[in-house]
Design a protein around this motif. Structure first.
Motif, PDB file in Angstrom:
ATOM      1  N   ASP A 120      36.799  30.812  54.719  1.00  0.00           N
ATOM      2  CA  ASP A 120      38.227  31.064  54.559  1.00  0.00           C
ATOM      3  C   ASP A 120      38.508  32.343  55.321  1.00  0.00           C
ATOM      4  OD1 ASP A 120      36.961  32.795  52.462  1.00  0.00           O
ATOM      5  OD2 ASP A 120      39.045  33.444  52.351  1.00  0.00           O
ATOM      6  N   LEU A 121      39.678  32.490  55.802  1.00  0.00           N
ATOM      7  CA  LEU A 121      39.996  33.672  56.594  1.00  0.00           C
ATOM      8  C   LEU A 121      41.497  33.907  56.455  1.00  0.00           C
ATOM      9  CD1 LEU A 121      38.218  35.430  58.434  1.00  0.00           C
ATOM     10  CD2 LEU A 121      38.953  34.023  60.360  1.00  0.00           C
ATOM     11  N   PRO A 122      41.897  35.092  55.929  1.00  0.00           N
ATOM     12  CA  PRO A 122      43.326  35.342  55.747  1.00  0.00           C
ATOM     13  C   PRO A 122      44.086  35.114  57.053  1.00  0.00           C
ATOM     14  CG  PRO A 122      42.039  37.073  54.722  1.00  0.00           C
ATOM     15  CD  PRO A 122      41.067  36.213  55.474  1.00  0.00           C
ATOM     16  N   GLY A 123      45.172  34.413  56.951  1.00  0.00           N
ATOM     17  CA  GLY A 123      46.004  34.157  58.127  1.00  0.00           C
ATOM     18  C   GLY A 123      45.580  32.928  58.910  1.00  0.00           C
ATOM     19  N   VAL A 124      44.366  32.414  58.649  1.00  0.00           N
ATOM     20  CA  VAL A 124      43.874  31.239  59.381  1.00  0.00           C
ATOM     21  C   VAL A 124      43.680  30.075  58.416  1.00  0.00           C
ATOM     22  CG1 VAL A 124      41.991  30.316  60.801  1.00  0.00           C
ATOM     23  CG2 VAL A 124      42.694  32.712  61.060  1.00  0.00           C
ATOM     24  N   CYS A 125      42.990  30.358  57.331  1.00  0.00           N
ATOM     25  CA  CYS A 125      42.656  29.311  56.372  1.00  0.00           C
ATOM     26  C   CYS A 125      42.877  29.881  54.979  1.00  0.00           C
ATOM     27  CB  CYS A 125      41.190  28.930  56.560  1.00  0.00           C
ATOM     28  SG  CYS A 125      40.522  28.040  55.175  1.00  0.00           S
ATOM     29  N   ASN A 126      43.653  29.208  54.154  1.00  0.00           N
ATOM     30  CA  ASN A 126      43.902  29.740  52.813  1.00  0.00           C
ATOM     31  C   ASN A 126      43.268  28.900  51.715  1.00  0.00           C
ATOM     32  OD1 ASN A 126      45.551  27.542  52.819  1.00  0.00           O
ATOM     33  ND2 ASN A 126      47.442  28.709  53.056  1.00  0.00           N
ATOM     34  N   ARG A 127      42.527  27.823  52.116  1.00  0.00           N
ATOM     35  CA  ARG A 127      41.779  27.071  51.092  1.00  0.00           C
ATOM     36  C   ARG A 127      40.679  26.260  51.749  1.00  0.00           C
ATOM     37  NH1 ARG A 127      46.474  25.163  52.621  1.00  0.00           N
ATOM     38  NH2 ARG A 127      47.069  22.970  52.448  1.00  0.00           N
ATOM     39  N   ALA A 128      39.613  26.081  51.009  1.00  0.00           N
ATOM     40  CA  ALA A 128      38.504  25.241  51.480  1.00  0.00           C
ATOM     41  C   ALA A 128      38.337  24.110  50.465  1.00  0.00           C
ATOM     42  CB  ALA A 128      37.228  26.056  51.580  1.00  0.00           C
ATOM     43  N   ILE A 129      38.117  22.918  50.964  1.00  0.00           N
ATOM     44  CA  ILE A 129      37.986  21.753  50.079  1.00  0.00           C
ATOM     45  C   ILE A 129      36.633  21.099  50.324  1.00  0.00           C
ATOM     46  CG2 ILE A 129      38.916  19.472  49.512  1.00  0.00           C
ATOM     47  CD1 ILE A 129      41.668  20.470  50.333  1.00  0.00           C
ATOM     48  N   ILE A 130      35.896  20.935  49.244  1.00  0.00           N
ATOM     49  CA  ILE A 130      34.606  20.248  49.309  1.00  0.00           C
ATOM     50  C   ILE A 130      34.834  18.812  48.876  1.00  0.00           C
ATOM     51  CG2 ILE A 130      32.397  20.097  48.091  1.00  0.00           C
ATOM     52  CD1 ILE A 130      32.203  23.085  48.324  1.00  0.00           C
ATOM     53  N   THR A 131      34.446  17.870  49.716  1.00  0.00           N
ATOM     54  CA  THR A 131      34.745  16.476  49.398  1.00  0.00           C
ATOM     55  C   THR A 131      33.756  15.536  50.072  1.00  0.00           C
ATOM     56  OG1 THR A 131      36.541  14.848  49.340  1.00  0.00           O
ATOM     57  CG2 THR A 131      36.362  16.161  51.344  1.00  0.00           C
ATOM     58  N   TRP A 240      42.679  43.663  58.825  1.00  0.00           N
ATOM     59  CA  TRP A 240      42.619  43.320  57.396  1.00  0.00           C
ATOM     60  C   TRP A 240      41.716  44.287  56.659  1.00  0.00           C
ATOM     61  CZ3 TRP A 240      45.089  41.374  53.648  1.00  0.00           C
ATOM     62  CH2 TRP A 240      44.477  40.825  52.529  1.00  0.00           C
ATOM     63  N   TRP A 241      40.643  44.678  57.298  1.00  0.00           N
ATOM     64  CA  TRP A 241      39.739  45.673  56.704  1.00  0.00           C
ATOM     65  C   TRP A 241      40.508  46.960  56.391  1.00  0.00           C
ATOM     66  CZ3 TRP A 241      34.400  45.472  55.739  1.00  0.00           C
ATOM     67  CH2 TRP A 241      33.835  46.688  55.371  1.00  0.00           C
ATOM     68  N   ASP A 242      41.252  47.433  57.405  1.00  0.00           N
ATOM     69  CA  ASP A 242      41.975  48.690  57.230  1.00  0.00           C
ATOM     70  C   ASP A 242      43.091  48.552  56.197  1.00  0.00           C
ATOM     71  OD1 ASP A 242      40.354  50.033  58.908  1.00  0.00           O
ATOM     72  OD2 ASP A 242      41.654  49.878  60.665  1.00  0.00           O
ATOM     73  N   PHE A 243      43.704  47.380  56.146  1.00  0.00           N
ATOM     74  CA  PHE A 243      44.751  47.138  55.137  1.00  0.00           C
ATOM     75  C   PHE A 243      44.151  47.293  53.735  1.00  0.00           C
ATOM     76  CE2 PHE A 243      47.062  44.470  52.206  1.00  0.00           C
ATOM     77  CZ  PHE A 243      48.383  44.814  52.457  1.00  0.00           C
ATOM     78  N   ARG A 244      42.984  46.678  53.533  1.00  0.00           N
ATOM     79  CA  ARG A 244      42.318  46.767  52.233  1.00  0.00           C
ATOM     80  C   ARG A 244      41.877  48.204  51.943  1.00  0.00           C
ATOM     81  NH1 ARG A 244      39.797  42.533  49.789  1.00  0.00           N
ATOM     82  NH2 ARG A 244      37.905  43.755  49.614  1.00  0.00           N
ATOM     83  N   ARG A 245      41.373  48.848  52.987  1.00  0.00           N
ATOM     84  CA  ARG A 245      40.928  50.243  52.819  1.00  0.00           C
ATOM     85  C   ARG A 245      42.096  51.106  52.332  1.00  0.00           C
ATOM     86  NH1 ARG A 245      39.926  54.591  51.724  1.00  0.00           N
ATOM     87  NH2 ARG A 245      38.966  56.286  52.882  1.00  0.00           N
ATOM     88  N   LYS A 246      43.251  50.882  52.934  1.00  0.00           N
ATOM     89  CA  LYS A 246      44.407  51.702  52.621  1.00  0.00           C
ATOM     90  C   LYS A 246      44.996  51.360  51.250  1.00  0.00           C
ATOM     91  CE  LYS A 246      48.831  53.091  54.666  1.00  0.00           C
ATOM     92  NZ  LYS A 246      48.681  54.451  54.196  1.00  0.00           N
ATOM     93  N   HIS A 247      45.101  50.042  50.979  1.00  0.00           N
ATOM     94  CA  HIS A 247      45.842  49.657  49.779  1.00  0.00           C
ATOM     95  C   HIS A 247      44.968  49.435  48.549  1.00  0.00           C
ATOM     96  CE1 HIS A 247      49.648  49.384  51.872  1.00  0.00           C
ATOM     97  NE2 HIS A 247      48.964  48.884  52.888  1.00  0.00           N
ATOM     98  N   ILE A 248      43.666  49.267  48.728  1.00  0.00           N
ATOM     99  CA  ILE A 248      42.810  48.999  47.564  1.00  0.00           C
ATOM    100  C   ILE A 248      41.789  50.110  47.339  1.00  0.00           C
ATOM    101  CG2 ILE A 248      41.155  47.373  46.524  1.00  0.00           C
ATOM    102  CD1 ILE A 248      42.514  45.158  48.176  1.00  0.00           C
ATOM    103  N   TRP A 249      41.153  50.554  48.392  1.00  0.00           N
ATOM    104  CA  TRP A 249      39.986  51.406  48.221  1.00  0.00           C
ATOM    105  C   TRP A 249      40.243  52.891  48.441  1.00  0.00           C
ATOM    106  CZ3 TRP A 249      36.753  49.041  45.434  1.00  0.00           C
ATOM    107  CH2 TRP A 249      36.577  47.666  45.559  1.00  0.00           C
ATOM    108  N   GLU A 250      41.383  53.256  49.010  1.00  0.00           N
ATOM    109  CA  GLU A 250      41.611  54.673  49.292  1.00  0.00           C
ATOM    110  C   GLU A 250      41.709  55.441  47.980  1.00  0.00           C
ATOM    111  OE1 GLU A 250      43.538  55.820  53.187  1.00  0.00           O
ATOM    112  OE2 GLU A 250      45.166  56.100  51.741  1.00  0.00           O
ATOM    113  N   GLU A 251      41.034  56.586  47.938  1.00  0.00           N
ATOM    114  CA  GLU A 251      41.113  57.420  46.732  1.00  0.00           C
ATOM    115  C   GLU A 251      42.568  57.810  46.511  1.00  0.00           C
ATOM    116  OE1 GLU A 251      38.696  58.328  44.692  1.00  0.00           O
ATOM    117  OE2 GLU A 251      37.112  57.304  45.811  1.00  0.00           O
ATOM    118  N   ARG A 252      43.049  57.632  45.278  1.00  0.00           N
ATOM    119  CA  ARG A 252      44.441  58.005  45.004  1.00  0.00           C
ATOM    120  C   ARG A 252      44.486  59.046  43.913  1.00  0.00           C
ATOM    121  NH1 ARG A 252      46.073  52.314  45.244  1.00  0.00           N
ATOM    122  NH2 ARG A 252      46.070  52.000  47.476  1.00  0.00           N
ATOM    123  N   ASP A 253      45.516  59.785  43.967  1.00  0.00           N
ATOM    124  CA  ASP A 253      45.771  60.730  42.886  1.00  0.00           C
ATOM    125  C   ASP A 253      46.342  59.927  41.711  1.00  0.00           C
ATOM    126  OD1 ASP A 253      46.494  62.632  41.170  1.00  0.00           O
ATOM    127  OD2 ASP A 253      47.834  63.716  42.535  1.00  0.00           O
TER     128      ASP A 253
END
Ligand code: SAM
Length: 255
Positions: A120-131, A240-253
């Motif tokens: 899966d890859l954000p912006g390319v594939c939003n679901r995987a189906i096993i069948t 996407w890495w940097d987006f996550r770094r900024k919005h999820i992992w960056e140390e916040r006050d």
């Protein structure tokens, strides 16, 4: 109480056995190994009683397991593992507390690694189906791959029983155009092949070879996994890495 271990054995290469699986297998006196695991795992099976599970009808198999359990632990080498398309559920249920299930590397995991692609890859594939078209059924009103295939879907198709041109036709209808497709044949086994193509050119790339055993008198599914979807050829940059770094992992006050 002796136990029966259903050990996820991976797609065939014993190097993909987990440490837990290897430890438990070493402690078993008897092993049920479906072909070709009795060959590829031969060095793990020395000195043990080795039997082929599909040589027995169900009750015969339970009886045989009972005999073997009287003298020690028993293992089943489960292709991939129990998570998807495993024929061992009825045994696990019948054995109750005597059964233990050990996870392993599924074919999907091995294929992803071999291709070096996340499925899966954000912006390319939003679901995987096993069948599998085999288990979707072919009766009137049965769902088709056409209905599962769509832009944004990665499809992992196990035990394909459709002729490749028909498979491609159904997928093209669903996706509404050309998308990448890979035939992953005998992953982790001698004769491994990865045939990379697209819906438009994959039939030509196989050179008429029957990767699904459709021409074989036996009804045994071939060891070929079909993967389809844009993610197979997509690449990403670090946004996407940097987006996550900024919005999820960056140390916040936090105050
Ligand atoms: C009965 S299912 C077993 C799946 C297994 N439980 C797993 O987790 O990978 C058999 C199907 O799995 C796929 N498969 C199993 N082993 C494979 C291998 N070594 N290479 C490619 N496909 C494989 C094929 O689609 C085959 O028809």
């Amino acid at each position: 109480m002796h136990r029966v271990y259903f050990i996820g054995a991976g797609p065939g290469d014993p190097e993909l056995l987990t440490l837990q699986g290897a430890r438990l297998l070493a402690g078993c006196r008897a092993v049920f190994a479906p072909t070709p695991y009795e060959v590829t795992f031969a060095s793990f099976l020395e000195g043990k009683t080795v039997e082929i599970p599909f040589a027995f009808y169900f009750q015969e198999l339970l009886d045989r397991i009972g005999e073997l359990l009287a003298v020690g632990d028993v293992a089943f080498l489960v292709p991939g593992d129990l998570t998807f398309y495993s024929p061992f559920q009825a045994l696990v249920d019948a054995l109750g507390d005597r059964a233990a299930v050990i996870p392993g590397v599924g074919t999907a995991n091995a294929a992803s690694a071999r291709l070096k692609k996340t499925l899966d890859l954000p912006g390319v594939c939003n679901r995987a189906i096993i069948t599998s078209p085999r288990t979707l059924g072919d009766g009137e009103g049965a769902p088709t791959l056409r209905e599962l295939a769509a832009p944004g879907v990665t499809l992992l198709i196990y035990m394909n029983n459709l002729p490749l041109p028909e498979l491609v036709r159904q997928l093209r209808d669903g996706y509404g155009g050309n998308v990448p497709l890979v035939l992953a044949h005998r992953l982790g086994l001698p004769g491994e092949e990865l045939i990379r193509g697209t819906l438009d050119d994959i039939v030509g790339k196989t050179g008429g070879r029957d990767y699904f055993n459709l021409g074989s008198p036996t009804r045994r599914p071939a060891l070929t996994l079909v993967l389809v979807g844009e993610t197979l050829e997509a690449t990403v940059d670090g946004a996407w890495w940097d987006f996550r770094r900024k919005h999820i992992w960056e140390e916040r006050d936090e105050g």
